[in-house]
Design a protein around this motif. Structure first.
Motif, mmCIF file in Angstrom:
data_model
loop_
_atom_site.group_PDB
_atom_site.id
_atom_site.type_symbol
_atom_site.label_atom_id
_atom_site.label_comp_id
_atom_site.label_asym_id
_atom_site.label_seq_id
_atom_site.Cartn_x
_atom_site.Cartn_y
_atom_site.Cartn_z
ATOM 1 N N LEU A 141 34.940 33.303 36.089
ATOM 2 C CA LEU A 141 33.859 33.270 37.070
ATOM 3 C C LEU A 141 34.150 34.228 38.226
ATOM 4 O O LEU A 141 33.266 35.007 38.633
ATOM 5 C CB LEU A 141 33.676 31.849 37.607
ATOM 6 C CG LEU A 141 32.640 31.688 38.724
ATOM 7 C CD1 LEU A 141 31.246 32.007 38.214
ATOM 8 C CD2 LEU A 141 32.686 30.272 39.310
ATOM 9 N N LEU A 142 35.366 34.192 38.753
ATOM 10 C CA LEU A 142 35.713 35.077 39.860
ATOM 11 C C LEU A 142 35.635 36.539 39.440
ATOM 12 O O LEU A 142 35.151 37.394 40.190
ATOM 13 C CB LEU A 142 37.121 34.752 40.363
ATOM 14 C CG LEU A 142 37.303 33.403 41.051
ATOM 15 C CD1 LEU A 142 38.748 33.218 41.474
ATOM 16 C CD2 LEU A 142 36.384 33.273 42.254
ATOM 17 N N ALA A 143 36.126 36.836 38.236
ATOM 18 C CA ALA A 143 36.094 38.212 37.742
ATOM 19 C C ALA A 143 34.652 38.704 37.586
ATOM 20 O O ALA A 143 34.353 39.882 37.830
ATOM 21 C CB ALA A 143 36.838 38.310 36.416
ATOM 22 N N ALA A 144 33.757 37.819 37.179
ATOM 23 C CA ALA A 144 32.364 38.195 36.960
ATOM 24 C C ALA A 144 31.584 38.323 38.272
ATOM 25 O O ALA A 144 30.697 39.179 38.387
ATOM 26 C CB ALA A 144 31.685 37.169 36.060
ATOM 27 N N GLU A 145 31.918 37.494 39.259
ATOM 28 C CA GLU A 145 31.149 37.448 40.502
ATOM 29 C C GLU A 145 31.586 38.504 41.520
ATOM 30 O O GLU A 145 30.783 38.927 42.355
ATOM 31 C CB GLU A 145 31.276 36.058 41.135
ATOM 32 C CG GLU A 145 30.637 34.934 40.337
ATOM 33 C CD GLU A 145 29.120 34.946 40.440
ATOM 34 O OE1 GLU A 145 28.590 35.502 41.422
ATOM 35 O OE2 GLU A 145 28.464 34.408 39.540
ATOM 36 N N LYS A 146 32.824 38.942 41.478
ATOM 37 C CA LYS A 146 33.312 39.873 42.496
ATOM 38 C C LYS A 146 32.741 41.276 42.276
ATOM 39 O O LYS A 146 32.332 41.639 41.176
ATOM 40 C CB LYS A 146 34.844 39.938 42.462
ATOM 41 C CG LYS A 146 35.426 40.712 41.295
ATOM 42 C CD LYS A 146 36.925 40.783 41.374
ATOM 43 C CE LYS A 146 37.508 41.672 40.290
ATOM 44 N NZ LYS A 146 37.114 43.083 40.452
ATOM 45 N N ARG A 147 32.737 42.061 43.347
ATOM 46 C CA ARG A 147 32.343 43.460 43.240
ATOM 47 C C ARG A 147 33.472 44.247 42.573
ATOM 48 O O ARG A 147 34.618 43.788 42.508
ATOM 49 C CB ARG A 147 32.058 44.028 44.623
ATOM 50 C CG ARG A 147 30.957 43.309 45.388
ATOM 51 C CD ARG A 147 30.895 43.812 46.819
ATOM 52 N NE ARG A 147 32.170 43.628 47.513
ATOM 53 C CZ ARG A 147 32.429 44.066 48.744
ATOM 54 N NH1 ARG A 147 31.493 44.722 49.416
ATOM 55 N NH2 ARG A 147 33.612 43.854 49.288
#
Length: 290
Positions: free
Chosen positions: A161-167
């Motif tokens: 999730l973090l990898a997908a949501e971050k710029r």
């Protein structure tokens, strides 16, 4: 390590026999004192010739017996595929040294190094930077109730999730057991809070499926944000401590929410451009003496 040969190493030479020989040699080398010449840039190349062993077979053997520290080159064939594989191995080893093996996010060591560098860049450019610490709520209950494999599945899901949501130019890291971090260059407090609120909302919608568990698990996050405007130099330890304190405030307020620390620049040393005390004294009294 070099395929080819003259001493009975035939094409049907057993892989495991070769691996056992390499293991024995590795143990002997590990138990040998490092010679003084090695510190002066000299050394010794030890080769084991084996005909009929292909690059594909060597890679399979290396994967099974963890032989990534051995180098394979052909005697007469084109060396390019072998050199390419060595280069790929080095890239993989560098990745493993800086990333968490479970979530594939940056590990704690890489996080500290990146945050320190980004804070220096922030103070030099005068651009803001936000640090977000996130903690999975009630994670111990997941491990205790459903087992560690299910806990690992939750961590993997959160990492994804973090990898997908971050710029693209943000950094995501796993800095502890169930604690994650985001480094957001060029982002101030208001914008960072909006980003984290959306992230927390996305986490609420997650449903983690674990083997042997009938009902998918729900996940929530607590978060703490610390921010610098880039007006004064600040160490990564201070910014981390401020974000950590804000995270504890979010936990104490009921979890599944975000809390913000005071702007780091307002709690640190005044900007160098401000008039110093002795300069003020001169302006008003004509002297720099007290």
């Amino acid at each position: 390590m070099t395929p080819a040969n003259s001493d009975g190493c035939s094409p049907d030479f057993p892989d495991e026999a070769l691996a056992a020989e390499l293991d024995e040699l590795r143990q002997l080398l590990d138990g040998t004192d490092k010679p003084a010449c090695a510190e002066e840039g000299e050394g010794l190349v030890i080769m084991r010739l084996c005909s009929g062993l292909t690059l594909q077979e060597w890679e399979g053997l290396g994967a099974r017996r963890d032989l990534r520290d051995w180098m394979a080159l052909p005697i007469t064939a084109n060396p390019f595929p072998y050199l390419t594989r060595i280069q790929q191995t080095l890239k993989e080893l560098v990745f493993l040294s800086e990333h968490d093996p479970l979530t594939k996010l940056h590990n704690r060591g890489a996080f500290e190094r990146i945050l320190s560098a980004e804070l220096i860049r922030s103070s030099r450019s005068g651009q803001p930077l936000a640090l977000v610490l996130l903690d999975l709520d009630n994670f111990k209950t997941v491990n205790d109730t459903y087992g560690h494999p299910c806990g690992d599945r939750v961590l993997e899901t959160m990492g994804a999730l973090l990898a997908a949501e971050k710029r693209t130019y943000d950094y995501a890291a796993r800095v502890g057991g169930e604690e994650f971090a985001l480094i957001l260059p060029g982002v101030g407090m208001v914008r960072a809070e909006g980003i984290v609120e959306r992230l927390i909302e996305s986490a609420r919608t997650l449903r983690v499926v674990c083997d042997g568990v009938d009902t998918p698990l729900c996940v929530t996050l607590s978060a703490g944000i610390a921010c610098t405007k880039g007006k004064v130099a600040i160490g990564w330890e201070k910014l981390y401590a401020m974000a950590d304190e804000a995270l504890y405030a979010a936990k104490a307020a009921g979890k599944d929410r975000v809390r913000c620390a005071p702007i780091a620049d307002l709690t640190g040393t005044p900007e160098k451009t401000l008039v110093r005390a002795d300069e003020k004294r001169f302006l008003f009294t004509g002297t720099t003496k007290g």
